[in-house]
Write a protein that holds these residues in place. Structure first.
Motif, PDB file in Angstrom:
ATOM      1  N   ASN A 108      15.550   7.029   0.901  1.00 56.80           N
ATOM      2  CA  ASN A 108      14.536   7.861   1.563  1.00 56.80           C
ATOM      3  C   ASN A 108      14.003   7.196   2.817  1.00 56.80           C
ATOM      4  O   ASN A 108      13.866   7.827   3.862  1.00 56.80           O
TER       5      ASN A 108
ATOM      6  N   ASP B  67       0.826  -1.203   0.000  1.00 58.78           N
ATOM      7  CA  ASP B  67       0.000   0.000   0.000  1.00 58.78           C
ATOM      8  C   ASP B  67       0.868   1.264   0.000  1.00 58.78           C
ATOM      9  O   ASP B  67       0.429   2.327   0.387  1.00 58.78           O
TER      10      ASP B  67
ATOM     11  N   GLN C 179      -1.959  11.444   0.128  1.00 59.42           N
ATOM     12  CA  GLN C 179      -0.729  10.739   0.533  1.00 59.42           C
ATOM     13  C   GLN C 179      -0.309  11.099   1.953  1.00 59.42           C
ATOM     14  O   GLN C 179       0.166  10.248   2.700  1.00 59.42           O
TER      15      GLN C 179
ATOM     16  N   VAL D 227       8.755  14.489   2.455  1.00 59.74           N
ATOM     17  CA  VAL D 227       9.077  13.811   1.186  1.00 59.74           C
ATOM     18  C   VAL D 227       7.919  13.996   0.207  1.00 59.74           C
ATOM     19  O   VAL D 227       8.121  14.384  -0.952  1.00 59.74           O
TER      20      VAL D 227
ATOM     21  N   ASP E 153       2.686   4.050  -1.937  1.00 59.29           N
ATOM     22  CA  ASP E 153       2.740   4.675  -3.260  1.00 59.29           C
ATOM     23  C   ASP E 153       4.172   4.898  -3.735  1.00 59.29           C
ATOM     24  O   ASP E 153       4.481   4.788  -4.920  1.00 59.29           O
ATOM     25  N   GLN E 154       5.046   5.246  -2.777  1.00 63.53           N
ATOM     26  CA  GLN E 154       6.437   5.515  -3.134  1.00 63.53           C
ATOM     27  C   GLN E 154       7.085   4.230  -3.678  1.00 63.53           C
ATOM     28  O   GLN E 154       7.751   4.240  -4.701  1.00 63.53           O
TER      29      GLN E 154
ATOM     30  N   LYS F 145      -2.472   9.357   4.465  1.00 62.08           N
ATOM     31  CA  LYS F 145      -2.052   7.955   4.586  1.00 62.08           C
ATOM     32  C   LYS F 145      -0.911   7.843   5.603  1.00 62.08           C
ATOM     33  O   LYS F 145      -0.891   6.953   6.447  1.00 62.08           O
TER      34      LYS F 145
ATOM     35  N   LEU G 145      11.592   8.087  -9.592  1.00 61.76           N
ATOM     36  CA  LEU G 145      11.964   7.478  -8.306  1.00 61.76           C
ATOM     37  C   LEU G 145      12.262   5.999  -8.553  1.00 61.76           C
ATOM     38  O   LEU G 145      11.435   5.288  -9.102  1.00 61.76           O
TER      39      LEU G 145
ATOM     40  N   LYS H 252      -3.690  15.033  -4.367  1.00 66.10           N
ATOM     41  CA  LYS H 252      -2.700  13.963  -4.212  1.00 66.10           C
ATOM     42  C   LYS H 252      -1.909  14.156  -2.914  1.00 66.10           C
ATOM     43  O   LYS H 252      -1.674  13.232  -2.149  1.00 66.10           O
TER      44      LYS H 252
ATOM     45  N   GLU I 171       5.995  18.390  -8.893  1.00 71.69           N
ATOM     46  CA  GLU I 171       5.078  18.055  -9.997  1.00 71.69           C
ATOM     47  C   GLU I 171       4.233  19.256 -10.399  1.00 71.69           C
ATOM     48  O   GLU I 171       4.027  19.510 -11.580  1.00 71.69           O
TER      49      GLU I 171
ATOM     50  N   GLN J   1       7.759  16.234  -3.308  1.00 70.53           N
ATOM     51  CA  GLN J   1       7.502  15.568  -4.584  1.00 70.53           C
ATOM     52  C   GLN J   1       6.344  16.219  -5.329  1.00 70.53           C
ATOM     53  O   GLN J   1       6.443  16.521  -6.522  1.00 70.53           O
TER      54      GLN J   1
ATOM     55  N   THR K 270       7.257  11.693  -8.644  1.00 72.28           N
ATOM     56  CA  THR K 270       7.929  10.401  -8.457  1.00 72.28           C
ATOM     57  C   THR K 270       8.250   9.768  -9.818  1.00 72.28           C
ATOM     58  O   THR K 270       8.450   8.568  -9.906  1.00 72.28           O
TER      59      THR K 270
END
Lengths: 292, 431
Positions: A255, A63, B424, B398, A65-66, B427, A247, B420, B406, B402, A244
């Motif tokens: 990281n 789960d 994130q 982080v 995303d990175q 989460k 990435l 987004k 973008e 990011q 990303t």
């Protein structure tokens, strides 16, 4: 028949020769690798007591995303860079193996990107491919292209930029390996092929390529491993961005380990990377065996 | 047989010698010090370009002849990572620790690498009320693990010569963002090598995102970021209209903000107060074309008081692994105290204690703009931390970086980007 004592002594001498190298390897490579494997199942921030995590570090990755972006990008990068570098280095080697004038010079020129400092060439590359003021886009614009790529600044082009850069940087090195392979091919094979009335393409297809198979296999394995481990090029060209878009797994490991100080999670990604590389390499070995 | 034996003996000797050589390589050569001298090691960055380390050490050593301070430069770029790696590895040679940012401070505290200073602060009568509330912002559950010695804040730098040339009045100490945007547009002129950009935003996310927290209604660790929309809109529009340099170009060419200010290509630039000392120094050395400059208070959203700005705190702490904690704390107390603040101010750097004396030292420093507005700009009314103390600050950062990247490179729309960001970060917060 030497005595048992003499045999042991002989072995001891042998071990004493191996010892300095092995000790260094054990302390700085083997133990950390084993520790990293163990860490994937633990929670640790580098200072506080280690706690048991079981498989939760791996479950969390599903789960994450990175991680998902990094895995996808690494595969795309390897899938793009490996075949392109292979073809380009073989092509260069074949051309520069002929009696071309100034081949020494061209061989050096092709090898140069490999030995040049990454920091310096990446900076120059970014200037050349600067979306607004770079000579490449200016040239494209002059040629009549109205929509020019954003290169490292565009999420659709950033990975392409990194792949192109990698091919340019690596191909000189693999060209040298191919050159060695080409020079090992028995000239009589070409003479025989000539007598059979083959053309240049047929000689390449039916003599050079099969004879170079062990070299190609070596290049393929080395290049694949190198591509899965990519970090420095990404750091220098795009810092994993935009967003990303570039990435990669090693970047994600960094990281997780040194920004978030989640060493367990970082080790889990490292383990996934290890399994991925191992699986691809085993597949390649199997393919090679089948071809034999 | 004899030769084999000889061989083994030789190998053993060789291995032993190699072992010693390596052992000496990694361990420090102990220099016998006079028994009365205490040597303290201070972990910091950029010795050569930071002007206040030397005078601070000199003043302290003069007052304490039996103490010697050694500097350990861990480099600027990855300072906090380097420091945490060293301390996590059990390095007890570092006594005094410089804490560069809040996420790093939070990590050090979480990892129990910093000494809890509460008891010492009480027993040595350190007056935390002198720090303008910054000590509250870095207190973890009522405990302090560091004391601020520098407290920088964001201001607007401007190039007076460019304003004079354009015949436009200088920026004022009370500007709303809309006024600032209009001013930047008026100050943009020229093409090619003569192009002057009205504004400049460095590639840090702080340059855009943190306008959004000045009204005090939101923080950057909220997990909901739609409030950032107007600020992204303003700056992306400026970018589109050529009012500021393109983010992608700045990033891919790794352009440093100082360069564009030195070479007269930007009329205004929002940046932290740390740039004052560097700018004065560069002009004095003749390394900057821009010679006439000024500062004003940070532009603010409508309805927010002037002087509201963003801040960063640089603190000093004592390593938990140090064997000389008392001596180390004494040095920390000196540097972070009023005497240390005056020494720091004399170099043009903003110390954490900002009383009238300190402000007047900075504004009367040779090379500091002589106009009243610039001196006034140093007086802030309210400072919000660039990154507040939060358990997951490093991880959140982080994602913020990011998505900022973008949005600024037009790889995602502002709405989708902020959505987004929110998803994130939430989460991470819910983990």
């Amino acid at each position: 028949m030497p005595s048992r004592k003499a045999q042991i002594q002989k072995q001891l001498v042998a071990y004493s020769f191996i010892a300095p190298n092995f000790l260094g390897f054990a302390i700085f490579t083997l133990v950390p690798i084993l520790f990293a494997f163990a860490l994937a199942f633990l929670n640790w921030d580098g200072s506080n007591p280690i706690t048991w995590a079981g498989l939760s570090n791996f479950k969390d990755l599903l789960d994450d995303d990175q991680f998902k972006a990094a895995l996808r990008n690494t595969i795309v990068y390897a899938a793009g860079t490996v075949p392109l570098t292979l073809v380009c280095s073989l092509f260069l080697a074949v051309i520069l193996n002929q009696g071309v004038r100034g081949k020494g010079f061209f061989r050096t020129v092709s090898f140069f990107p490999y030995i040049a400092s990454l920091v310096a060439v990446a900076a120059v590359w970014n200037m050349i491919f600067n979306p607004e003021k770079g000579p490449v886009n200016m040239g494209l614009f002059k040629l009549g292209f109205e929509k020019v790529p954003g290169w490292a600044a565009d999420k659709n082009w950033a990975m392409v930029t990194i792949i192109l850069f990698s091919v340019w940087k690596y191909m000189g090195y693999y060209m040298i390996i191919y050159l060695a392979g080409l020079q090992g091919i028995n000239a009589e094979l070409y003479e025989a092929a000539n007598l059979d009335g083959t053309n240049a393409w047929q000689r390449f297809r039916y003599v050079t390529v099969p004879q170079l198979r062990p070299t190609t296999f070596f290049v393929l394995v080395m290049l694949t491993i190198q591509c899965f481990k990519v970090y420095d090029i990404v750091y220098m060209l795009t810092q994993a961005g935009p967003g990303t878009a570039t990435l990669v797994l090693v970047y994600d490991i960094y990281n997780k380990a040194f920004i978030s100080w989640n060493l367990g999670s970082a080790s889990a990604v490292a383990m996934v990377l290890f399994i991925l590389v191992l699986a691809v390499t085993l597949l390649q070995f199997q393919g090679e065996k089948k071809m034999q | 047989m004899r030769t084999t034996k000889k061989g083994i003996v030789l190998m053993l000797i060789l291995a032993l010698v190699t072992g010693f050589l390596f052992a000496n390589g990694v361990s420090e050569t102990a220099t016998p010090a006079a028994s009365s001298t205490t040597t303290l090691k201070w972990a910091l960055w950029d010795i050569s370009s930071t002007t206040y380390y030397e005078p601070l050490i000199k003043a302290y050593e003069q007052a304490h002849p039996n103490v010697k301070i050694e500097m350990l430069d861990l480099g600027s770029a990855d300072f906090m990572t380097m420091l945490q790696t060293q301390l996590s590895g059990g390095d007890s040679s570092i006594d005094i620790v410089t804490i560069k940012d809040i996420p790093g401070y939070n990590n050090l505290v979480k990892k129990n690498l910093l000494m809890n200073l509460n008891a010492k602060i009480a027993s040595e009568n350190v007056d935390t009320s002198l720090y303008g509330g910054t000590t509250d912002q870095i207190s973890v559950g009522g405990n302090l693990y560091g004391i601020p010695f520098r407290s920088d804040f964001w201001i607007l730098y401007y190039n007076k010569a460019l304003f004079d040339k354009a015949g436009v009045a200088y920026p004022s100490n009370d500007m709303t963002l809309a006024q600032y945007d209009a001013l930047a547009r008026r100050m943009t002129s020229g093409v090619g090598a003569n192009k002057v950009y009205g504004a400049h935003y460095h590639t840090w996310r702080s340059d855009v995102q943190l306008f959004g927290i000045l009204d005090g209604k939101h923080t950057i660790v909220d997990g909901e970021y739609s409030f950032l929309k107007p600020y992204y809109e303003m700056i992306l529009n400026e970018q589109k209209d050529g009012i500021c340099q393109n983010y992608a170009t700045l990033k891919t060419s790794s352009t440093h903000y100082s360069g564009v200010f030195y070479n007269n290509s930007v009329a205004t630039m929002n940046m932290g107060s740390w740039f004052i000392a560097t700018l004065i120094d560069k002009i004095e050395k003749g390394e900057a074309d821009c010679k006439d400059w000024g500062i004003v208070k940070y532009p603010h959203p409508e309805g927010t008081a002037s002087g509201t700005t963003l801040g960063t705190i640089t603190s000093l702490g004592v390593s938990n692994a140090s064997k000389k904690k008392d001596a180390a704390f004494d040095f920390v107390k000196f540097v972070t105290g009023p005497a240390g603040a005056e020494i720091i101010a004399k170099t043009g750097t903003i110390p954490a204690i900002k009383n009238d004396k300190v402000i007047s030292i900075i504004s009367s420093k040779k090379g500091f703009p002589t106009d009243k507005a610039s001196a006034e700009a140093l007086k802030v009314t309210k400072t919000y931390l660039e990154m507040p103390l939060h358990e997951k600050a490093a991880e959140i950062e982080v994602v913020l970086n990011q998505v900022h990247d973008e949005i600024m490179t037009n790889n995602i729309s502002i709405d989708a980007g902020l959505e987004k960001m929110s998803t994130q970060v939430q989460k991470i917060l819910n983990k």
